[in-house]
Structure formats: structure tokens, C-alpha cells
Design a protein around this motif. Structure first.
Motif, mmCIF file in Angstrom:
data_model
loop_
_atom_site.group_PDB
_atom_site.id
_atom_site.type_symbol
_atom_site.label_atom_id
_atom_site.label_comp_id
_atom_site.label_asym_id
_atom_site.label_seq_id
_atom_site.Cartn_x
_atom_site.Cartn_y
_atom_site.Cartn_z
ATOM 1 N N LEU A 602 0.853 -1.192 0.000
ATOM 2 C CA LEU A 602 0.000 0.000 0.000
ATOM 3 C C LEU A 602 0.885 1.237 0.000
ATOM 4 N N VAL A 603 0.688 2.093 -1.008
ATOM 5 C CA VAL A 603 1.375 3.382 -1.066
ATOM 6 C C VAL A 603 0.422 4.432 -0.498
ATOM 7 N N ILE A 604 0.820 5.048 0.608
ATOM 8 C CA ILE A 604 -0.007 6.086 1.234
ATOM 9 C C ILE A 604 0.558 7.448 0.866
ATOM 10 N N ASN A 605 -0.283 8.285 0.283
ATOM 11 C CA ASN A 605 0.152 9.636 -0.063
ATOM 12 C C ASN A 605 -0.070 10.567 1.122
ATOM 13 N N GLY A 606 1.007 10.887 1.803
ATOM 14 C CA GLY A 606 0.942 11.836 2.910
ATOM 15 C C GLY A 606 1.422 13.209 2.533
ATOM 16 N N PHE A 607 1.670 13.436 1.228
ATOM 17 C CA PHE A 607 2.164 14.739 0.770
ATOM 18 C C PHE A 607 0.989 15.517 0.179
ATOM 19 N N LYS A 608 0.323 16.314 1.018
ATOM 20 C CA LYS A 608 -0.834 17.116 0.605
ATOM 21 C C LYS A 608 -0.523 18.608 0.600
ATOM 22 N N ARG A 609 0.642 18.954 1.056
ATOM 23 C CA ARG A 609 0.934 20.345 1.389
ATOM 24 C C ARG A 609 0.919 21.276 0.187
ATOM 25 N N LEU A 610 0.289 22.434 0.369
ATOM 26 C CA LEU A 610 0.378 23.597 -0.502
ATOM 27 C C LEU A 610 0.626 24.788 0.404
ATOM 28 N N SER A 611 1.603 25.625 0.074
ATOM 29 C CA SER A 611 1.900 26.703 1.019
ATOM 30 C C SER A 611 2.674 27.828 0.361
ATOM 31 N N ALA A 612 2.617 28.990 1.007
ATOM 32 C CA ALA A 612 3.479 30.109 0.668
ATOM 33 C C ALA A 612 4.881 29.834 1.201
ATOM 34 N N PRO A 613 5.870 30.634 0.809
ATOM 35 C CA PRO A 613 7.205 30.472 1.408
ATOM 36 C C PRO A 613 7.177 30.757 2.913
ATOM 37 N N ALA A 614 8.279 30.412 3.568
ATOM 38 C CA ALA A 614 8.393 30.642 5.011
ATOM 39 C C ALA A 614 8.201 32.118 5.330
ATOM 40 N N VAL A 615 7.530 32.386 6.427
ATOM 41 C CA VAL A 615 7.240 33.754 6.851
ATOM 42 C C VAL A 615 8.253 34.196 7.892
ATOM 43 N N LEU A 616 8.794 35.391 7.689
ATOM 44 C CA LEU A 616 9.670 36.026 8.672
ATOM 45 C C LEU A 616 8.914 37.213 9.253
ATOM 46 N N GLU A 617 8.610 37.167 10.537
ATOM 47 C CA GLU A 617 7.809 38.215 11.179
ATOM 48 C C GLU A 617 8.358 38.486 12.568
ATOM 49 N N SER A 618 8.683 39.769 12.812
ATOM 50 C CA SER A 618 9.122 40.207 14.139
ATOM 51 C C SER A 618 8.719 41.660 14.302
ATOM 52 N N ASP A 619 9.163 42.273 15.386
ATOM 53 C CA ASP A 619 8.829 43.683 15.595
ATOM 54 C C ASP A 619 9.411 44.575 14.508
ATOM 55 N N SER A 620 10.519 44.145 13.918
ATOM 56 C CA SER A 620 11.191 45.003 12.944
ATOM 57 C C SER A 620 11.244 44.431 11.535
ATOM 58 N N LEU A 621 10.974 43.118 11.382
ATOM 59 C CA LEU A 621 11.131 42.463 10.093
ATOM 60 C C LEU A 621 9.816 41.842 9.633
ATOM 61 N N GLN A 622 9.646 41.756 8.299
ATOM 62 C CA GLN A 622 8.426 41.185 7.751
ATOM 63 C C GLN A 622 8.682 40.752 6.309
ATOM 64 N N GLY A 623 8.209 39.546 5.989
ATOM 65 C CA GLY A 623 8.324 39.124 4.599
ATOM 66 C C GLY A 623 8.436 37.620 4.441
ATOM 67 N N PHE A 624 8.789 37.196 3.216
ATOM 68 C CA PHE A 624 8.958 35.793 2.871
ATOM 69 C C PHE A 624 10.441 35.433 2.850
ATOM 70 N N ASP A 625 10.805 34.371 3.540
ATOM 71 C CA ASP A 625 12.188 33.899 3.569
ATOM 72 C C ASP A 625 12.291 32.644 2.704
ATOM 73 N N MET A 626 12.544 32.833 1.418
ATOM 74 C CA MET A 626 12.630 31.705 0.495
ATOM 75 C C MET A 626 13.810 30.787 0.797
ATOM 76 N N LYS A 627 14.853 31.338 1.405
ATOM 77 C CA LYS A 627 16.001 30.497 1.726
ATOM 78 C C LYS A 627 15.646 29.475 2.802
ATOM 79 N N GLU A 628 14.758 29.835 3.693
ATOM 80 C CA GLU A 628 14.337 28.914 4.744
ATOM 81 C C GLU A 628 13.393 27.856 4.180
ATOM 82 N N ASP A 629 12.432 28.291 3.365
ATOM 83 C CA ASP A 629 11.461 27.350 2.791
ATOM 84 C C ASP A 629 10.806 28.035 1.600
#
Length: 878
Positions: A602-629
Motif C-alpha cells: 500500500l502506497v499512502i500519499n501523505g504529501f498534501k501540502r500547498l503553502s506560501a514560502p516561510a514567513v519572517l515576522e518580528s517587531d522590525s522584520l516582515q516578509g517571505f524567507d525563500m532560503k528557509e522554505d
């Protein structure tokens, strides 16, 4: 000024039944509400086209009767690459922000989601921009035949000169000035008969395996037929289209998008026959496969990008439009020409139809025109959604459309778009902002001679908006909302009942019901916001061996049993159908049957993910961190410009370099493949040559729902892919959900063998229960992540996809897999870290890979590695 605004609002002609409100923001910033009881279309005469549709998929088993059948829609995604005449260079019309530009971003809603939704509801969709995300282009034509095989068959009737100019590939590598490629070639025609007596075959030389849009061209003449038969043969399967050649002659006419294999083969071709129920002539010209690269030269320069990324001004020229449509500024201002051409090309197509009876054109009855944009602006708190607005134009041409209908219907359309998007986004995600409804003088809403609107879906300058909208799940919601509004608007306009098409089925699985007999099962998915959307039946599509998917089989229940031929790979996907249309498909399922096999995998497909790139959010920073994900796209996308470079919130409001969200351009024109939901087939192909295991597959949902008895299988092959949990994502994913952990743990303790693979099978498992599962079931200790391409072990070495590319999703980061003794390392990364751990116990055996098996580049290496795995896991036969 406020009195004038008030007057504009109260004279708008609203046509929906009953009572409703329209909110318009006055120029002084206040809001006015107007409530008015109206009769349908205010008793105006509404012109409705009731003839044959421009293009009909005659092979489709979904034939909606309460959807968008018979409707023709002009739709485009905002801007595109254009030539800046003053700077003598090609550039985007909008800035680089949050890894994209508006020119790229809005396509990722319109092309993979909105257009198919409308077409699955029965509509014909025209785009004044190239819609095909394919850099290759092959044109087979009667004038020049070096791109494949052009062949005329004259069994009874004969093909003769069409007497009208047509397309010719000669000299079209680059188009200069106002060159019109539809003025250089010749055309063909033949007398139509009820039983085909002649045909033309167009067999392309396909340069690479992949999906290609198929376009046809033909001339419209005095006795053109309304049901020309085109047969598209794609990977050996046949799909029949009927094309109304009484309209749309002399331009590219989209049939559909199909999988084709590399080379020149009769398994990949288009056939035009002279079969028809009409008396008259079938006409023929060229067939185009693929979107191709931009080929319009401006001052000696082409864009160097795929045609789908260029503005409509250049596609209009390639599609044979007169230069008055795309070159009204005499070649001095491509920016303004591009803005205007979208609407002008729509009118050019619609001219001569019952909806534009006094204009010259191609007689295509365009019911509606819609521009899908994103907008600038952000909230000072940098946390709140900036939201959507919509635009229409009522104060033009004495408030009338070409059909005589009041332009007030455009305001109602714009209002419905805005209200629908706010309602659907709030229902789906708990928050969204509804901004203004503008009644203003915009080209894209002023020029079209049919109901029209602009929907500014969200703000590309606001990171809270983009954090949601770069998630493919949200893009689907936005597209479905727009589709539903179009359906409801046109249904009200023409006084028709409507049904909303269903959502895709869920929890699909395959399993053997008896020897050689396969059961395919699934569950309907409820749409709580749309009571009409329940499915009434389903379509099961099948692909056998190397062939493509067929045209399906109607099933009334939520399961189907079929007899399998031995020793061949079957693939399946399922859609839901009702009177409104057809849903998107499930993930692909697989099955293999061997008469001599006595064990099942039995092959089980556990890969359902759809997502934006990793989010970088802090008091001073905001955006997408493509290097992380990098995130996970739906299928293949071309929506990225480059990685974000400026994350400083202090730079908010500044556009361009030094502004928050400013991004690079290294990904312009780069296709990136995400989740195609067909990885069970890659695993099954690697197992198939062994010839001794039957194979079925299942979604994780079906396993969790108790549809599958795991103990019927000697081995579970669990695909985790890029599945992982992200706290900022709009939808939760997990490499091993807790219920799956429990079921797999129980399965191995009863003697089952387990193979798991994925890029986050270790790093995503950090809770106490997670670590216990890894140590006690998979025998893997806590490890870090690494980046590598090369892997060694088991007497071989191979490479994996570890950089984004058009062919396959990439595992940019992979997990290091330290073994918990007595488990041992079987594969190592090139940096020496453990890539795969095997455990041999008294009761069960497991193999845990820190990278996705399907990311192995070589099919031969996949077979070698899988054979070694199965030899180890099938220990009870040893």
C-alpha cells in the motif's frame, strides 16, 4: 461633488430580484448605502445568444445544464511584460514586491484555478494574454510542414484552397512592426458531410514531455459550419471537440491543455474531419501546440521571456488582430496600448455577434469581461488585511452597452464580486477586508461593450494580504469566489437557475475487492457556503501504462469496481459532478495486479501540502524567507520574480529598492514545480518491474477514516514529500499526523514492514509523541537538516532534485537521520551525514529516508534502490 456621486449611485440599474444594498465610497471618504427593490434587469430586453457554443468538448461526460454552458467570457490577469519606449527596454508594469510582481502574481490565480473552474462549469474562456505556461511551441500548418507531419486524406470529398488568407509560420520567428502572421498563409476547405469522408492530421514534433495547450485556426467563410470536428490525440487517448467555425475565424482558438510525449508520434496529434450536421464547408488552417516564447520585436528587442508573461499587446499581434487593436499609439507608447488592447481585443472578437450587432468583428458572443488585478496600499499597523475593491464604469456612451442594456449591470457585477470575495474569504479564513466599489473611468471597464468589471483582489503591497494570497489554498478560494459570482451574475442577467459546481472529492483510495478486481473509493466534500454544490455523480478517469488519462466513466455511487489487466500500472483520479459542472480532481491513485503475486503493498500519499514560502515576522522584520522554505505551489507555477531582499518594516511605504518587500528578479521566467499530487505512480513504477507485489494506494484521509485495513499489506510505503507543519500557514499539515502515527505503530507491532520517505520526516517531529514515534517505530534519533544533491550507498550513487526546476518538486533541504541502535545507516549524503536508516527487528522491519524517494532523478536508480528496500523489508520470504 457629493451630490454628483449620489446621483450616479441612485441611477445605477440593478437587476437582481428582491432587496439588496450597494456600498459606494464617496470622494470625501464617507460611505453611502442605497437600498432599492428592483425587478429582473428592470424589465429591459436582455439580448442572449442561444446558438452553438464557440468550442464544445464533445467527449466530456460533464455536460452542465445549470452552469455556464453556452457562455463566453473574456478574462485576463492584469498586466504583463511590456516595452518601455522611452527607456528602450522591456520591463514589468508593476514593482518587485514580496517575491513577485502584480504582472506575475495575478496569473497564479487566473490560470491554474479560475479559468479551469469556469470551463468546468461549461463556459468558453478567452484571454487576451497567452494562457499556456509552456515555453515550447510547435505549429503544424499546410504552408510550412517542417515542425511535424501535415497530411490530407481525401477519401470522398477533397480539400481545396480556402480562398482566404490564413496563418503561415514562415517568418514568424520574430515579428517586426505591425506584421500580421494571419495574412501570409493559405487555408483549406472541404464540403461537410454527416459521415466523415476526408480529414487533415497535424502531427507535431514535440520537443519535450509535458503539458501543451492546443490552439487551432481556421477562416470563417459564408458557408462555414457550426460543428467542425477536431480530435485531439494525447498520449494515445482521444478527445473530441466541436468548433463553431461561423465565429472566431482568423485567430487562435483554444481547445484545451493536454499531456504530450516527446517526439513525432501518431499518439500525439490533432485530426480535423469534415463530419458535420450542417450543410456547408469545414475550413482548415494551422494547429499550435504550446504557448512558446515572446516573438514580437520592439526596436530590435524581444522580451526574452515566455509569451505568457508578456502583455496583451503582443499576444494580440500574434493572434492576428488588426494593428488598430494593439497599436493605436503608433508604436510610441506600448504601456497605454497594452492597457487598452485587452478590452479592444474583446470587442474585436464580439463584434458582429448579437451582443455587438453594429460592430465588425469575429461574431463571438462575449457575455462578460473581467480583469483580475491586485492593488497597492497597506494599513499602518502592518498586521491588518488591506483587502479587495472593485471597479466599474457606468457613465459612458449614455449609460448603454452595445446591446442596448444599461451599464448599470456592470455596477451590480462589480458589487457582487466584492461582496462575494469578502463573504468567501471571511468564511474560509475568518478575516478579510471589503474596501470600495468604484464607478470610475478605467479603460478596462469603459471600453468593453458588454458587462465588465475590475476586481482588485487584494493589495500586493500589504504583507498580511500577500501572506495569505501566496498560499495556493487561498488562491483557490479567491478563484472559486470569482467563478461563483460570474455564475450568479449571468444567471440573474439571463433569468436562469444555477447550480454551483462541487468541490473535489476527498479520502480517495484503491484496494482489491477480490482477485484482480479493484475497488476505487472516495467521499464527497461539502461546501458549507453553497447549498446547491452537492455532487450527484462522479467521473473516474483512468490512465493505463504509458497512455494518458481517458475521458472518464460516470459513477453514481462513491465507489467503483473494475477488473485489472495484469502486469501494468493503472492510474486514477476522480471528480465530482452536478448540473452546475465538474470539480477539480482528487490526487492520483494507482494500482498494479500480478496474477502470481501473493503479497500487497500500500502506497499512502501523505504529501498534501500547498503553502506560501516561510514567513519572517518580528517587531522590525516582515516578509517571505525563500532560503528557509520556498513553499509548495499547486502544480507548476511561473509566479515568482525572485527572493525578497528588504525585510525592514521601517521601510514600509517605499516602492522599489530600499522599500519593504523589495525583491530580486532571478526567477523571472523560471517555471517552478510544486505538488502535482501524482507521486504514488513514481513509487509504483519503481516496484512494478519486480513483478511479485500487487500495489494499491490511498490518501491519509482514507486511512484515518478506516477505509483501509493496513494489516492486509505486507508493506506500507508512506510518502511524506515536503509535508510539514508551519504555524503561519493558513492550513495545517504534518509529516505524520498523530492518528497516522498510531495506526502505523499498531501496524508494525503486528509484523508489518514500513518504508517512509520525506524531507521533513525527522525535523517536523519535535513533540514528545513525535519523538517517541521516531525512536520506537522508525528507530531514528533527533537530527538536523542539510543541503545536498548527491547520495551514496547500497552499491550505487545517485542525485536528487535539490534545486527548484520545471520538471519536479525539489527537496532543497533534507533531514539527517541518526540511527537508534540496532538500526543502521544504509545511505549517506555526500557530506557524510546519514540519509537513510534501516531497522531489522524480531517482529518488523522499517526503512526511514530523510529525503523524498520520488526526488531521485534517475528512474533506473529508483528501481535499484526500491528493489534493495523490498528485498530487506520482505524478510518473511527469506
Amino acid at each position: 461633488m457629493r451630490n454628483k456621486s449620489f446621483a450616479v449611485c441612485i441611477i445605477m440599474l440593478l437587476f437582481s430580484c428582491g432587496s439588496h444594498k450597494t456600498v459606494v465610497k464617496d470622494k470625501d471618504g464617507t460611505f453611502k448605502s442605497f437600498e432599492k427593490k428592483v425587478d429582473n434587469a428592470a424589465n429591459e430586453k436582455v439580448m442572449e445568444y442561444k446558438g452553438r457554443q464557440w468550442v464544445t468538448n464533445a467527449s466530456s461526460l460533464s455536460q452542465p445544464t445549470k452552469g455556464l454552458q453556452g457562455r463566453h467570457i473574456s478574462l485576463w490577469a492584469s498586466h504583463g511584460r511590456y516595452f518601455n519606449n522611452a527607456k528602450n527596454e522591456w520591463q514589468w508594469q508593476r514593482p518587485y514586491l514580496f517575491c513577485t510582481t502584480e504582472d506575475l502574481f495575478t496569473q497564479t490565480i487566473v490560470v491554474p484555478f479560475l479559468m479551469p473552474m469556469l470551463e468546468k462549469a461549461g463556459a468558453n474562456v478567452f484571454s487576451p494574454r497567452e494562457r499556456d505556461w509552456q515555453t515550447n511551441e510547435v505549429i503544424v500548418d499546410n504552408d510550412i510542414r517542417n515542425n511535424g507531419v501535415y497530411k490530407e486524406s481525401n477519401m470522398g470529398q477533397k480539400w481545396i484552397d480556402g480562398g482566404v488568407s490564413g496563418f503561415s509560420p514562415d517568418g514568424t520567428e520574430t515579428l517586426y512592426g505591425s506584421a500580421n502572421p494571419f495574412m501570409w498563409g493559405t487555408t483549406r476547405k472541404a464540403q461537410a458531410t454527416k459521415i466523415p469522408t476526408c480529414s487533415i492530421s497535424y502531427q507535431p514534433q514535440i520537443p519535450d514531455d509535458g503539458t501543451y495547450a492546443v490552439y487551432v485556426s481556421y477562416p470563417t467563410i459564408g458557408k462555414s459550419i457550426s460543428d467542425a470536428e477536431y480530435i485531439v490525440i494525447h498520449k494515445g487517448e482521444r478527445t473530441v471537440f466541436k468548433v463553431n467555425q461561423q465565429m472566431g475565424g482568423g485567430t487562435w482558438v483554444y481547445l484545451g491543455t493536454f499531456d504530450f510525449t516527446k517526439g513525432c508520434s501518431p499518439n500525439n496529434m490533432v485530426i480535423l474531419t469534415n463530419a458535420s450536421e450542417d450543410k456547408g464547408f469545414v475550413t482548415a488552417d494551422a494547429v499550435r501546440f504550446g504557448g512558446g516564447m515572446g516573438n514580437v520585436s520592439r526596436n530590435g528587442l524581444t522580451s526574452g521571456l515566455p509569451r505568457c508573461l508578456e502583455g496583451a499587446r503582443y499576444y494580440a499581434q500574434w493572434a492576428g488582430a488588426p494593428d488598430s487593436i494593439y497599436n493605436s499609439k503608433g508604436g510610441t507608447d506600448d504601456y497605454k496600448d497594452d492597457i487598452n488592447v485587452r478590452s479592444r481585443m474583446t470587442n474585436w472578437l464580439a463584434g458582429g455577434s448579437c451582443l455587438m450587432p453594429k460592430a465588425e468583428g469575429k461574431s463571438v458572443p462575449i457575455d462578460l469581461s473581467l480583469a483580475v488585478h491586485s492593488d497597492a496600499g497597506y494599513n499602518p499597523d502592518m498586521k491588518s488585511i488591506y483587502g479587495s475593491l472593485s471597479i466599474c464604469t457606468t457613465n459612458f456612451n449614455e449609460g448603454k452597452l452595445a446591446s442596448g442594456l444599461s451599464r448599470g449591470v456592470s455596477m451590480d457585477f462589480a458589487r457582487m464580486l466584492l461582496d462575494g470575495l469578502h463573504s468567501d474569504m471571511t468564511a474560509g479564513y475568518g478575516k478579510w477586508t471589503k474596501r470600495e466599489l468604484y464607478d470610475r473611468n478605467y479603460s478596462e471597464t469603459r471600453v468593453p461593450e458588454m458587462p465588465s468589471a475590475i476586481i482588485e483582489t487584494l493589495s500586493h503591497q500589504s504583507f498580511p494580504d500577500m501572506q495569505m494570497a501566496q498560499d495556493p489554498n487561498v488562491k483557490f478560494t479567491i478563484a472559486r469566489s470569482i467563478y461563483k459570482t460570474i455564475l450568479k451574475f449571468l444567471s440573474k442577467l439571463y433569468d436562469k437557475q444555477y447550480v454551483v459546481a462541487p468541490l473535489p472529492p476527498i479520502s480517495p483510495y484503491t484496494k482489491f475487492a477480490e482477485e484482480g478486481v479493484l475497488e476505487i473509493g472516495w467521499q464527497p466534500q461539502e461546501d458549507k457556503t453553497e447549498p446547491t454544490s452537492s455532487p450527484i455523480q462522479y467521473i473516474v478517469y483512468t490512465a493505463i501504462g504509458n497512455n494518458g488519462f481517458d475521458n472518464g466513466e460516470i459513477v453514481k455511487e462513491n465507489k467503483l469496481r473494475i477488473k485489472l489487466s495484469p502486469d501494468v500500472l493503472y492510474s486514477f483520479k476522480v471528480t465530482a459532478v452536478n448540473r452546475g459542472g465538474e470539480s477539480f480532481p482528487t490526487e492520483n491513485l494507482v494500482a498494479v495486479y500480478h496474477q502470481s503475486a501473493n503479497k500487497n503493498i500500500l502506497v499512502i500519499n501523505g504529501f498534501k501540502r500547498l503553502s506560501a514560502p516561510a514567513v519572517l515576522e518580528s517587531d522590525s522584520l516582515q516578509g517571505f524567507d525563500m532560503k528557509e522554505d520556498f513553499g509548495v505551489a499547486y502544480g507548476t507555477t511561473i509566479g515568482w520574480s525572485g527572493a525578497q531582499l528588504d525585510f525592514g518594516k521601517i521601510h514600509a511605504g517605499k516602492i522599489g529598492s530600499g522599500g519593504l518587500g523589495y525583491s530580486g528578479n532571478e526567477l523571472e521566467g523560471v517555471f517552478v514545480t510544486g505538488n502535482t499530487f501524482d507521486y504514488a505512480a513514481e513509487h509504483a513504477r519503481a516496484i512494478l518491474p519486480m513483478g511479485k507485489y500487487n500495489i494499491t494506494s490511498s490518501s491519509t484521509d482514507a486511512v484515518q477514516g478506516g477505509k483501509i485495513d493496513l494489516n492486509e499489506y505486507f508493506c506500507i510505503d508512506y510518502i511524506a514529500g515536503l509535508e510539514k507543519y508551519s504555524p503561519q500557514a493558513v492550513k495545517s499539515y504534518k509529516s505524520f499526523p498523530l492518528q497516522i502515527q498510531t495506526k502505523l505503530g499498531e501496524y508494525v507491532r503486528q509484523g508489518g514492514s514500513l518504508l517512509v520517505s520525506g524531507a521533513y520526516v525527522n525535523s517536523d517531529m519535535q513533540s514528545g509523541n513525535d519523538r517517541k514515534f521516531l525512536r520506537e517505530v522508525l528507530h531514528v534519533d533527533n537530527g538536523m537538516q542539510t543541503e545536498t544533491e548527491s547520495i551514496d550507498g547500497m552499491g550505487t550513487n545517485f542525485n536528487i532534485y535539490n534545486e527548484i526546476n520545471p520538471q519536479h518538486y525539489a527537496a532543497v533541504k533534507v533531514d539527517v537521520m541518526p540511527a537508534v541502535k540496532p538500526a543502521f545507516c544504509t545511505l549517506t549524503y555526500s557530506n557524510g551525514f546519514s540519509a537513510c536508516v534501516a531497522y531489522k527487528g524480531d517482529v518488523y522491519r522499517t526503512i526511514a529516508m530523510g529525503f523524498p524517494f520520488e526526488c531521485i532523478k534517475s528512474d533506473n536508480k529508483k528501481e535499484i534502490i526500491m528493489r534493495g528496500f523490498m528485498n530487506f523489508l520482505d524478510y518473511k520470504n527469506q
